[in-house]
Design an enzyme around this catalytic site. Structure first.
Site, PDB file in Angstrom:
ATOM      1  N   THR A   5       4.341  -2.185   3.381  1.00 21.09           N
ATOM      2  CA  THR A   5       4.244  -2.627   1.992  1.00 21.09           C
ATOM      3  C   THR A   5       5.277  -3.657   1.590  1.00 21.09           C
ATOM      4  OG1 THR A   5       5.642  -0.774   1.300  1.00 21.09           O
ATOM      5  CG2 THR A   5       3.258  -0.432   1.255  1.00 21.09           C
ATOM      6  N   GLY A  53      -8.608   6.745  -8.430  1.00 22.35           N
ATOM      7  CA  GLY A  53      -9.620   7.634  -7.864  1.00 22.35           C
ATOM      8  C   GLY A  53     -10.021   7.142  -6.489  1.00 22.35           C
ATOM      9  N   GLY A  92      -1.458   0.557   4.863  1.00 24.38           N
ATOM     10  CA  GLY A  92      -0.706   1.006   3.709  1.00 24.38           C
ATOM     11  C   GLY A  92       0.791   1.116   3.894  1.00 24.38           C
ATOM     12  N   GLU A  93       1.253   1.490   5.100  1.00 25.42           N
ATOM     13  CA  GLU A  93       2.679   1.699   5.278  1.00 25.42           C
ATOM     14  C   GLU A  93       3.475   0.399   5.269  1.00 25.42           C
ATOM     15  OE1 GLU A  93       0.355   3.157   6.864  1.00 25.42           O
ATOM     16  OE2 GLU A  93       0.715   5.313   6.994  1.00 25.42           O
ATOM     17  N   GLU A 146     -12.928  -2.968   6.807  1.00 22.91           N
ATOM     18  CA  GLU A 146     -12.676  -4.158   5.995  1.00 22.91           C
ATOM     19  C   GLU A 146     -12.759  -5.415   6.853  1.00 22.91           C
ATOM     20  OE1 GLU A 146      -9.392  -1.877   3.169  1.00 22.91           O
ATOM     21  OE2 GLU A 146      -8.847  -3.711   4.219  1.00 22.91           O
TER      22      GLU A 146
END
Length: 221
Positions: A29, A56, A26-27, A90
């Protein structure tokens, strides 16, 4: 550039819900945001986990199903990718789908060496050491993740140390369009020289990525 995985040509291939599944930490980006924006701009349906998180909390089964229902998986392998258990979950599923379902896997080496990925060296090794410490009762999962990373390190992909982000994104788009169009081989199988013509059209359609301009956002090194 040769890639080792391809979509199955059988007409029995199940209908996909997503063109692309995007796997990344996530970081990191900057490159990912530019790539995702380009995919959306070109009408390529892309599953991005953090987009779903805004709606959500996503559960594991939904995540794994999204990978199964995708045609292409793009993995942004950054220095801290392996610090995320979500990313490793994943990754293992992506490798499984590549081997069993013909999922096309496109790795991007985000300022990491593919040999370090293959052998889990440097920061990647440090992350696995922590996983082994915290998951002693599930050490099999860690071994599965390591095996998946080894296989990713063997795949051809893009190295962001060697090319501008914009050029890499352009080449990824061309590769994805090429893979998606394989679902309709009868359209052009009798047309001699059609592949080069299609490449020319894609270059024009995606031409803004080839200008060689400087990246618009600061790299996360």
């Amino acid at each position: 550039m040769a890639f080792t995985s391809s979509l199955p040509s059988s007409s029995s291939t199940p209908r996909s819900a997503h063109d692309v599944f995007l796997s990344f930490k996530g970081e990191n980006t900057c490159f990912t945001d530019d790539l995702y924006a380009s995919l959306k701009q070109k009408g390529i349906s892309t599953f991005r986990v953090d987009e779903k998180l805004k709606q959500g909390v996503i559960n594991t089964s939904e995540l794994l199903k999204a990978i199964e229902e995708s045609r292409v998986a793009i993995i942004i392998l950054s220095k801290d990718y392996t610090s995320s258990r979500w990313c490793l979950i994943e990754l293992a599923k992506i490798i499984e789908c590549m081997e069993k379902m013909g999922l096309v896997v496109l790795p991007v080496f985000h300022y990491v060496d593919n040999n370090d990925v293959h052998h889990q060296r440097g920061t990647l090794a440090n992350a696995f050491a922590k996983h082994e410490e915290h998951l002693q009762d599930n050490i099999g999962n860690v071994q599965t993740w390591k095996a998946a990373l080894t296989k990713i390190g063997d795949l051809a992909g893009w190295d962001l140390k060697e090319k501008l982000d914009s050029i890499v994104i352009h080449e990824i788009l061309i590769k994805i369009f090429s893979e998606l169009n394989r679902e309709f081989p009868s359209v052009c199988e009798e047309l001699v020289g059609i592949d080069s013509r299609v490449k020319e059209v894609l270059d024009l359609y995606l031409g803004e990525g080839r200008n060689g301009q400087n990246n618009s956002c600061k790299r996360n090194l």
